[in-house]
Design a protein around this motif. Structure first.
Motif, PDB file in Angstrom:
ATOM      1  N   MET A  59       0.816  -1.344   0.024  1.00  0.00           N
ATOM      2  CA  MET A  59       0.045  -0.008   0.132  1.00  0.00           C
ATOM      3  C   MET A  59       0.942   1.373   0.129  1.00  0.00           C
ATOM      4  N   GLY A  60       2.255   1.182  -0.089  1.00  0.00           N
ATOM      5  CA  GLY A  60       3.075   2.322   0.245  1.00  0.00           C
ATOM      6  C   GLY A  60       3.210   2.652   1.297  1.00  0.00           C
ATOM      7  N   LEU A  61       3.112   1.851   2.566  1.00  0.00           N
ATOM      8  CA  LEU A  61       3.137   2.448   3.881  1.00  0.00           C
ATOM      9  C   LEU A  61       4.357   1.571   4.635  1.00  0.00           C
ATOM     10  N   PRO A  62       4.952   1.859   5.494  1.00  0.00           N
ATOM     11  CA  PRO A  62       6.246   1.341   6.228  1.00  0.00           C
ATOM     12  C   PRO A  62       5.716   0.211   7.118  1.00  0.00           C
ATOM     13  N   LEU A  78      -0.943   7.289   2.238  1.00  0.00           N
ATOM     14  CA  LEU A  78      -1.065   6.388   1.231  1.00  0.00           C
ATOM     15  C   LEU A  78      -0.333   7.037  -0.083  1.00  0.00           C
ATOM     16  N   MET A  79      -0.461   8.033  -0.386  1.00  0.00           N
ATOM     17  CA  MET A  79       0.096   8.718  -1.568  1.00  0.00           C
ATOM     18  C   MET A  79       1.732   9.232  -1.327  1.00  0.00           C
ATOM     19  N   GLY A  80       2.204   9.037  -0.156  1.00  0.00           N
ATOM     20  CA  GLY A  80       3.524   9.460  -0.090  1.00  0.00           C
ATOM     21  C   GLY A  80       4.544   8.310  -0.706  1.00  0.00           C
ATOM     22  N   LEU A  81       5.799   8.616  -0.787  1.00  0.00           N
ATOM     23  CA  LEU A  81       6.910   7.861  -1.314  1.00  0.00           C
ATOM     24  C   LEU A  81       7.571   7.690  -0.414  1.00  0.00           C
ATOM     25  N   SER A  82       8.535   6.510  -0.195  1.00  0.00           N
ATOM     26  CA  SER A  82       9.437   6.120   0.674  1.00  0.00           C
ATOM     27  C   SER A  82      10.960   6.042  -0.068  1.00  0.00           C
ATOM     28  N   TYR A  83      11.800   6.477   0.641  1.00  0.00           N
ATOM     29  CA  TYR A  83      13.181   6.523  -0.088  1.00  0.00           C
ATOM     30  C   TYR A  83      13.925   4.912   0.384  1.00  0.00           C
ATOM     31  N   GLU A  84      13.222   4.234   1.232  1.00  0.00           N
ATOM     32  CA  GLU A  84      13.667   2.969   1.672  1.00  0.00           C
ATOM     33  C   GLU A  84      13.506   2.037   0.470  1.00  0.00           C
ATOM     34  N   PRO A  85      14.368   1.305  -0.261  1.00  0.00           N
ATOM     35  CA  PRO A  85      14.374   0.362  -1.125  1.00  0.00           C
ATOM     36  C   PRO A  85      13.531  -0.845  -0.672  1.00  0.00           C
ATOM     37  N   GLU A 145      10.143  -5.157  -1.118  1.00  0.00           N
ATOM     38  CA  GLU A 145      10.394  -3.748  -1.622  1.00  0.00           C
ATOM     39  C   GLU A 145       9.480  -2.986  -1.499  1.00  0.00           C
ATOM     40  N   ASN A 146       9.825  -1.652  -1.528  1.00  0.00           N
ATOM     41  CA  ASN A 146       9.068  -0.423  -1.276  1.00  0.00           C
ATOM     42  C   ASN A 146       8.031  -0.597  -2.684  1.00  0.00           C
ATOM     43  N   SER A 147       6.647  -0.316  -2.435  1.00  0.00           N
ATOM     44  CA  SER A 147       5.695  -0.416  -3.390  1.00  0.00           C
ATOM     45  C   SER A 147       5.155   0.893  -3.613  1.00  0.00           C
TER      46      SER A 147
END
Length: 466
Positions: A59-62, A78-85, A145-147
């Motif tokens: 869902m794009g959450l940690p 939910l619309m945020g992006l993470s730098y963590e791969p 992986e970050n989605s």
């Protein structure tokens, strides 16, 4: 079913279930149902917390330390992006793994993964290259992986702005041998994309730029140029561990970044989504000097899940091809493609070049680290153009692929050979872009170096959101 097969089955099933509810617009309301469904099916191998965290990451959450999927502030995130791969979904599951041989540690050539005294896996974010091969190696599915595909589905269904798919050269054959470029284009437009472009077209522009840079910088047998195209892991390794070699890197962005910048130059409101086999690209678009060019990165596996959730089968779609790239741009997807394209273009642009291009190409993190150590200690004797790819086979070996690297290489070669133009010098689509920047087809030297507007868009020196 083996443990490895269970892990792969869970990942595929999870992506489908999350995509299905996201497509229906009910994911936030029904995410607990997905946990119940998947945990019941895989309960002998997975904890509820692990399944919940796999869903959060999709869902794009940690991940977090709970069996509940969402918290009170998560819907807005939910619309945020993470730098963590890469994320550890549940380190307690790692205790089931063989303590003497952990597949994720063996798969990480950057030595970024270790286990503590209790057997919990730890990722060193400073060392992590973000290539994502550890995710594929994990037999228990404890890594993910970050989605970005859930916020992308929201974008596809709700935005009024044009949305472009920039599809990586490695796409050939990924969705089936009978899925042509035209069928894939129709399928992508059916799920909401406004238009589809070949990232290979922008690789053509960068090929010409690097051919001219080779002519400018390589004057004698002691000079060499390091290509900066395609692989963010290759560039990250050089910048982090071999800074003395940075001055030898071509000062160009990747074809992915070039596609986003050029599209947005002419359509500022456009959104651009890169689709390919590479997990590291999700980290590349977050770099400060590159941020803003690409809005989302989707792997072939994630796109396949969206197609299934939306009931779209690419093989059944109309074949409406919009051919754009030369052989040179299309073969970027496999090892040797970049150097082969640049060599052929040097021959066309600078046929009397005394110092001929002699390429050295390596793939795999261990091999490229060996090469970089050699460059650092003893220099280069038999080559003057260096290409590095972190994945074996090149981009076709990326962890987000759907077919084997060998099959991918064969398909990329076939698609490249089908192009009418051999190099970007003969590609009319390249001159169409240059003309939009005010340059004539009869220009003696293409305006891809120096300070022209198009050269700036193709260079790494632009700041965020330019």
């Amino acid at each position: 079913m083996t443990t490895t097969a269970k892990a792969l089955s869970l990942k595929s099933n999870l992506l489908y279930q999350v995509a299905k509810y996201a497509w229906e617009g009910t994911l936030y309301q029904k995410n607990q149902e997905i946990t119940d469904l998947l945990h019941e099916e895989y309960k002998d191998h997975y904890t509820r917390k692990q399944v919940a965290n796999q869903i959060r990451i999709a869902m794009g959450l940690p991940p977090h330390d709970s069996e509940q999927i969402t918290g009170e502030n998560d819907e807005e995130a939910l619309m945020g992006l993470s730098y963590e791969p890469v994320w550890v979904t549940d380190s307690s599951i790692c205790q089931k793994c063989d303590k003497e041989h952990r597949d994720c540690i063996a798969a990480c050539d950057a030595h970024a993964i270790s286990a503590d005294s209790e057997g919990h896996i730890i990722i060193d974010k400073e060392k992590c290259l973000g290539d994502g091969h550890c995710v594929q190696a994990c037999n228990f599915g404890a890594l993910a992986e970050n989605s970005q595909f859930v916020p992308l589905i929201k974008l596809l269904k709700e935005t009024k702005d044009p949305i472009y798919a920039s599809i990586a050269p490695a796409f050939a054959g990924q969705f089936g041998e009978n899925v042509t470029a035209g069928k894939l284009r129709s399928a992508l437009k059916k799920i909401g994309f406004t238009e589809v472009v070949e990232t290979a077209l922008y690789a053509d522009l960068l090929t010409m730029k690097e051919a001219l840079e080779f002519d400018e910088h390589v004057k004698d047998e002691h000079d060499f140029l390091i290509t900066s195209c395609c692989c963010p892991v290759w560039i990250k390794l050089i910048e982090n561990k071999y800074p003395e070699l940075v001055e030898k890197i071509s000062p160009s962005v990747s074809p992915m970044i070039a596609s986003g910048r050029i599209i947005k130059k002419f359509e500022p409101n456009a959104k651009v989504v890169f689709i390919g086999p590479c997990i590291a690209k999700k980290q590349e678009i977050m770099l400060p000097e590159l941020k803003g060019a690409i809005d989302f990165v989707l792997t072939f596996k994630e796109l396949n899940a969206i197609f299934e959730a939306a009931g779209v089968n690419p093989v059944e779609e109309a074949d409406h091809e919009n051919a754009q790239a030369s052989w040179g741009g299309r073969v970027y997807g496999r090892t040797g493609g970049v150097s082969g394209a640049v060599a052929a273009t040097v021959e066309r642009l600078v046929p009397k070049k005394v110092q001929k291009l002699r390429s050295l190409k390596v793939d795999g993190v261990l091999e490229i680290q060996k090469l970089l150590e050699q460059l650092k200690t003893s220099g280069l004797k038999n080559a003057n153009f260096i290409e590095g790819m972190a994945c074996k086979g090149g981009c076709v070996g990326g962890p987000g692929r759907l077919i084997t690297p060998e099959a991918g290489t064969n398909q990329v070669n076939q698609y490249g050979d089908a192009s009418v133009a051999k190099t970007p010098v003969e590609n009319p689509e390249v001159y169409t872009i240059l003309a939009r920047f005010g340059h004539s087809h009869t220009d003696t030297v293409p305006p891809l170096t120096g300070e022209s507007p198009i050269s700036q868009l193709l260079g790494r020196h632009l700041g965020p959101n330019k």
